[in-house]
Motif scaffolding. Sequence first.
Motif, PDB file in Angstrom:
ATOM      1  N   GLN A   3     -18.939  -9.606 -33.034  1.00 60.42           N
ATOM      2  CA  GLN A   3     -18.767 -10.526 -34.143  1.00 60.42           C
ATOM      3  C   GLN A   3     -20.098 -10.932 -34.754  1.00 60.42           C
ATOM      4  O   GLN A   3     -20.229 -11.090 -35.955  1.00 60.42           O
ATOM      5  N   SER A   4     -21.139 -11.076 -33.951  1.00 58.92           N
ATOM      6  CA  SER A   4     -22.439 -11.502 -34.474  1.00 58.92           C
ATOM      7  C   SER A   4     -23.052 -10.483 -35.407  1.00 58.92           C
ATOM      8  O   SER A   4     -23.911 -10.786 -36.207  1.00 58.92           O
ATOM      9  N   GLU A   5     -22.579  -9.215 -35.310  1.00 58.59           N
ATOM     10  CA  GLU A   5     -23.144  -8.167 -36.148  1.00 58.59           C
ATOM     11  C   GLU A   5     -22.527  -8.143 -37.538  1.00 58.59           C
ATOM     12  O   GLU A   5     -23.025  -7.494 -38.428  1.00 58.59           O
ATOM     13  N   HIS A   6     -21.410  -8.874 -37.749  1.00 51.18           N
ATOM     14  CA  HIS A   6     -20.733  -8.809 -39.028  1.00 51.18           C
ATOM     15  C   HIS A   6     -21.617  -9.281 -40.178  1.00 51.18           C
ATOM     16  O   HIS A   6     -21.460  -8.845 -41.291  1.00 51.18           O
ATOM     17  N   LEU A   7     -22.546 -10.180 -39.896  1.00 55.49           N
ATOM     18  CA  LEU A   7     -23.372 -10.720 -40.962  1.00 55.49           C
ATOM     19  C   LEU A   7     -24.360  -9.703 -41.509  1.00 55.49           C
ATOM     20  O   LEU A   7     -25.001  -9.952 -42.515  1.00 55.49           O
ATOM     21  N   THR A   8     -24.481  -8.550 -40.861  1.00 56.10           N
ATOM     22  CA  THR A   8     -25.442  -7.555 -41.303  1.00 56.10           C
ATOM     23  C   THR A   8     -24.894  -6.694 -42.442  1.00 56.10           C
ATOM     24  O   THR A   8     -25.647  -5.923 -43.014  1.00 56.10           O
ATOM     25  N   THR A   9     -23.619  -6.799 -42.755  1.00 57.99           N
ATOM     26  CA  THR A   9     -23.044  -6.006 -43.836  1.00 57.99           C
ATOM     27  C   THR A   9     -22.324  -6.927 -44.811  1.00 57.99           C
ATOM     28  O   THR A   9     -21.847  -8.004 -44.440  1.00 57.99           O
ATOM     29  N   PRO A  10     -22.204  -6.502 -46.089  1.00 61.20           N
ATOM     30  CA  PRO A  10     -21.463  -7.322 -47.047  1.00 61.20           C
ATOM     31  C   PRO A  10     -20.014  -7.561 -46.620  1.00 61.20           C
ATOM     32  O   PRO A  10     -19.501  -8.664 -46.761  1.00 61.20           O
ATOM     33  N   VAL A  11     -19.347  -6.515 -46.088  1.00 64.22           N
ATOM     34  CA  VAL A  11     -17.973  -6.705 -45.629  1.00 64.22           C
ATOM     35  C   VAL A  11     -17.953  -7.659 -44.436  1.00 64.22           C
ATOM     36  O   VAL A  11     -17.076  -8.525 -44.319  1.00 64.22           O
ATOM     37  N   GLY A  12     -18.934  -7.537 -43.546  1.00 63.08           N
ATOM     38  CA  GLY A  12     -19.020  -8.436 -42.410  1.00 63.08           C
ATOM     39  C   GLY A  12     -19.172  -9.881 -42.822  1.00 63.08           C
ATOM     40  O   GLY A  12     -18.658 -10.791 -42.175  1.00 63.08           O
ATOM     41  N   THR A  13     -19.868 -10.102 -43.922  1.00 64.53           N
ATOM     42  CA  THR A  13     -20.055 -11.470 -44.408  1.00 64.53           C
ATOM     43  C   THR A  13     -18.722 -12.085 -44.825  1.00 64.53           C
ATOM     44  O   THR A  13     -18.424 -13.239 -44.483  1.00 64.53           O
ATOM     45  N   VAL A  14     -17.906 -11.336 -45.556  1.00 64.57           N
ATOM     46  CA  VAL A  14     -16.616 -11.903 -45.979  1.00 64.57           C
ATOM     47  C   VAL A  14     -15.667 -12.021 -44.790  1.00 64.57           C
ATOM     48  O   VAL A  14     -14.854 -12.951 -44.731  1.00 64.57           O
ATOM     49  N   VAL A  15     -15.761 -11.104 -43.831  1.00 64.55           N
ATOM     50  CA  VAL A  15     -14.955 -11.227 -42.611  1.00 64.55           C
ATOM     51  C   VAL A  15     -15.306 -12.526 -41.897  1.00 64.55           C
ATOM     52  O   VAL A  15     -14.419 -13.275 -41.446  1.00 64.55           O
ATOM     53  N   SER A  16     -16.578 -12.821 -41.766  1.00 64.70           N
ATOM     54  CA  SER A  16     -17.016 -14.048 -41.099  1.00 64.70           C
ATOM     55  C   SER A  16     -16.500 -15.281 -41.820  1.00 64.70           C
ATOM     56  O   SER A  16     -16.074 -16.261 -41.193  1.00 64.70           O
ATOM     57  N   ARG A  17     -16.524 -15.245 -43.143  1.00 63.26           N
ATOM     58  CA  ARG A  17     -16.027 -16.392 -43.926  1.00 63.26           C
ATOM     59  C   ARG A  17     -14.524 -16.587 -43.687  1.00 63.26           C
ATOM     60  O   ARG A  17     -14.046 -17.718 -43.524  1.00 63.26           O
ATOM     61  N   MET A  18     -13.772 -15.502 -43.679  1.00 62.65           N
ATOM     62  CA  MET A  18     -12.333 -15.611 -43.461  1.00 62.65           C
ATOM     63  C   MET A  18     -12.018 -16.061 -42.040  1.00 62.65           C
ATOM     64  O   MET A  18     -11.068 -16.823 -41.813  1.00 62.65           O
ATOM     65  N   ARG A  19     -12.814 -15.631 -41.077  1.00 60.93           N
ATOM     66  CA  ARG A  19     -12.624 -16.101 -39.707  1.00 60.93           C
ATOM     67  C   ARG A  19     -12.894 -17.598 -39.600  1.00 60.93           C
ATOM     68  O   ARG A  19     -12.201 -18.318 -38.865  1.00 60.93           O
ATOM     69  N   ALA A  20     -13.881 -18.063 -40.317  1.00 64.51           N
ATOM     70  CA  ALA A  20     -14.179 -19.494 -40.304  1.00 64.51           C
ATOM     71  C   ALA A  20     -13.017 -20.291 -40.904  1.00 64.51           C
ATOM     72  O   ALA A  20     -12.641 -21.350 -40.393  1.00 64.51           O
ATOM     73  N   LEU A  21     -12.424 -19.777 -41.984  1.00 65.58           N
ATOM     74  CA  LEU A  21     -11.259 -20.435 -42.558  1.00 65.58           C
ATOM     75  C   LEU A  21     -10.098 -20.451 -41.568  1.00 65.58           C
ATOM     76  O   LEU A  21      -9.412 -21.464 -41.411  1.00 65.58           O
ATOM     77  N   ASP A  22      -9.898 -19.334 -40.899  1.00 65.26           N
ATOM     78  CA  ASP A  22      -8.807 -19.236 -39.929  1.00 65.26           C
ATOM     79  C   ASP A  22      -8.958 -20.269 -38.820  1.00 65.26           C
ATOM     80  O   ASP A  22      -7.963 -20.808 -38.318  1.00 65.26           O
ATOM     81  N   ALA A  23     -10.188 -20.543 -38.453  1.00 63.70           N
ATOM     82  CA  ALA A  23     -10.447 -21.481 -37.355  1.00 63.70           C
ATOM     83  C   ALA A  23     -10.258 -22.934 -37.766  1.00 63.70           C
ATOM     84  O   ALA A  23     -10.062 -23.799 -36.904  1.00 63.70           O
ATOM     85  N   ALA A  60     -16.176   2.146 -51.670  1.00 61.94           N
ATOM     86  CA  ALA A  60     -15.156   1.389 -50.949  1.00 61.94           C
ATOM     87  C   ALA A  60     -15.659   0.005 -50.588  1.00 61.94           C
ATOM     88  O   ALA A  60     -14.934  -0.994 -50.723  1.00 61.94           O
ATOM     89  N   GLU A  61     -16.898  -0.072 -50.127  1.00 61.32           N
ATOM     90  CA  GLU A  61     -17.456  -1.366 -49.746  1.00 61.32           C
ATOM     91  C   GLU A  61     -17.624  -2.277 -50.962  1.00 61.32           C
ATOM     92  O   GLU A  61     -17.292  -3.468 -50.907  1.00 61.32           O
ATOM     93  N   ALA A  62     -18.129  -1.718 -52.066  1.00 63.29           N
ATOM     94  CA  ALA A  62     -18.304  -2.528 -53.276  1.00 63.29           C
ATOM     95  C   ALA A  62     -16.964  -3.076 -53.749  1.00 63.29           C
ATOM     96  O   ALA A  62     -16.856  -4.259 -54.104  1.00 63.29           O
ATOM     97  N   LEU A  63     -15.932  -2.226 -53.763  1.00 60.56           N
ATOM     98  CA  LEU A  63     -14.622  -2.667 -54.210  1.00 60.56           C
ATOM     99  C   LEU A  63     -14.063  -3.736 -53.276  1.00 60.56           C
ATOM    100  O   LEU A  63     -13.553  -4.774 -53.725  1.00 60.56           O
ATOM    101  N   ASP A  64     -14.179  -3.523 -51.970  1.00 57.86           N
ATOM    102  CA  ASP A  64     -13.643  -4.479 -51.006  1.00 57.86           C
ATOM    103  C   ASP A  64     -14.334  -5.835 -51.103  1.00 57.86           C
ATOM    104  O   ASP A  64     -13.681  -6.889 -51.067  1.00 57.86           O
ATOM    105  N   VAL A  65     -15.651  -5.827 -51.244  1.00 56.37           N
ATOM    106  CA  VAL A  65     -16.405  -7.080 -51.288  1.00 56.37           C
ATOM    107  C   VAL A  65     -16.128  -7.832 -52.588  1.00 56.37           C
ATOM    108  O   VAL A  65     -15.894  -9.051 -52.575  1.00 56.37           O
ATOM    109  N   ARG A  66     -16.138  -7.129 -53.721  1.00 58.98           N
ATOM    110  CA  ARG A  66     -15.843  -7.803 -54.989  1.00 58.98           C
ATOM    111  C   ARG A  66     -14.423  -8.368 -54.984  1.00 58.98           C
ATOM    112  O   ARG A  66     -14.162  -9.456 -55.521  1.00 58.98           O
ATOM    113  N   PHE A  67     -13.521  -7.656 -54.352  1.00 58.70           N
ATOM    114  CA  PHE A  67     -12.135  -8.090 -54.205  1.00 58.70           C
ATOM    115  C   PHE A  67     -12.071  -9.385 -53.384  1.00 58.70           C
ATOM    116  O   PHE A  67     -11.481 -10.388 -53.805  1.00 58.70           O
ATOM    117  N   ALA A  68     -12.686  -9.383 -52.227  1.00 60.06           N
ATOM    118  CA  ALA A  68     -12.667 -10.555 -51.342  1.00 60.06           C
ATOM    119  C   ALA A  68     -13.334 -11.758 -52.001  1.00 60.06           C
ATOM    120  O   ALA A  68     -12.886 -12.905 -51.829  1.00 60.06           O
TER     121      ALA A  68
END
Length: 228
Positions: A3-23, A60-68
């Motif tokens: 989980q700590s590695e998610h911040l190293t990628t743009p997709v990981g950043t939005v995953v971390s944000r959504m996990r924080a909301l979930d919590a 794929a990453e650009a589309l996913d991140v702009r979408f999120a």
Amino acid sequence: MAQSEHLTTPVGTVVSRMRALDATLPERDGIAVFNRVYLAVTEEVERRLDTGRFGDPRAAEALDVRFAERYLAAVDAAEGDRRPPACWRPLFQFRRHPGVRPLQFALAGINAHIGHDLALAVVDACRTLGCEPADLEDEFDRVGELLVSLEERIREDLMPGPDLLQIADPLTHLLGSWSLERARDATWSAARALWALRRFDDLVEEFAERLDAAVGLAGRMLLTPLPD
């Protein structure tokens, strides 16, 4: 990936944000219901990016991140006492309504995000990458296929059992009134139209506003409170 590695990628950043909301959100909250669904989608996109299952990972990453980012901007607007886009307003308005079932929350969020946000995200990604919508079509289809498979799982997980969901149940009729596949097809057409109109600011703004309002109307119908 840890989980700590998610911040190293743009997709990981939005995953971390959504996990924080979930919590932080109550489990029954309508935004929480949708957020869990969308988090599962984004985590799967990240896994597929990591394993090279997209033909064009950068696209794929650009589309996913702009979408999120569109969804997260709507959350930020609501939390900051600002008006989110019309497509999201019904979900924020009814998020705690006791007469709305979890499956309705999930589908209303998917409706807002696919019906409106995805079209604008395609245009955003094209500008980021300096490409045309046609260059993103394969990745759009791959993400769309993932969403369709997830919708099937959502219906299985959140739908009442066959002994409880009778043909006369209003939820049966609501479920038959909306299709992710049809919404996805309409979104691709909307994205192409927005891109074709990109040099005409007034037309783009009007088209986007009409799209936003129409998707919001569909979301409001999906969130019709139902008897137990």
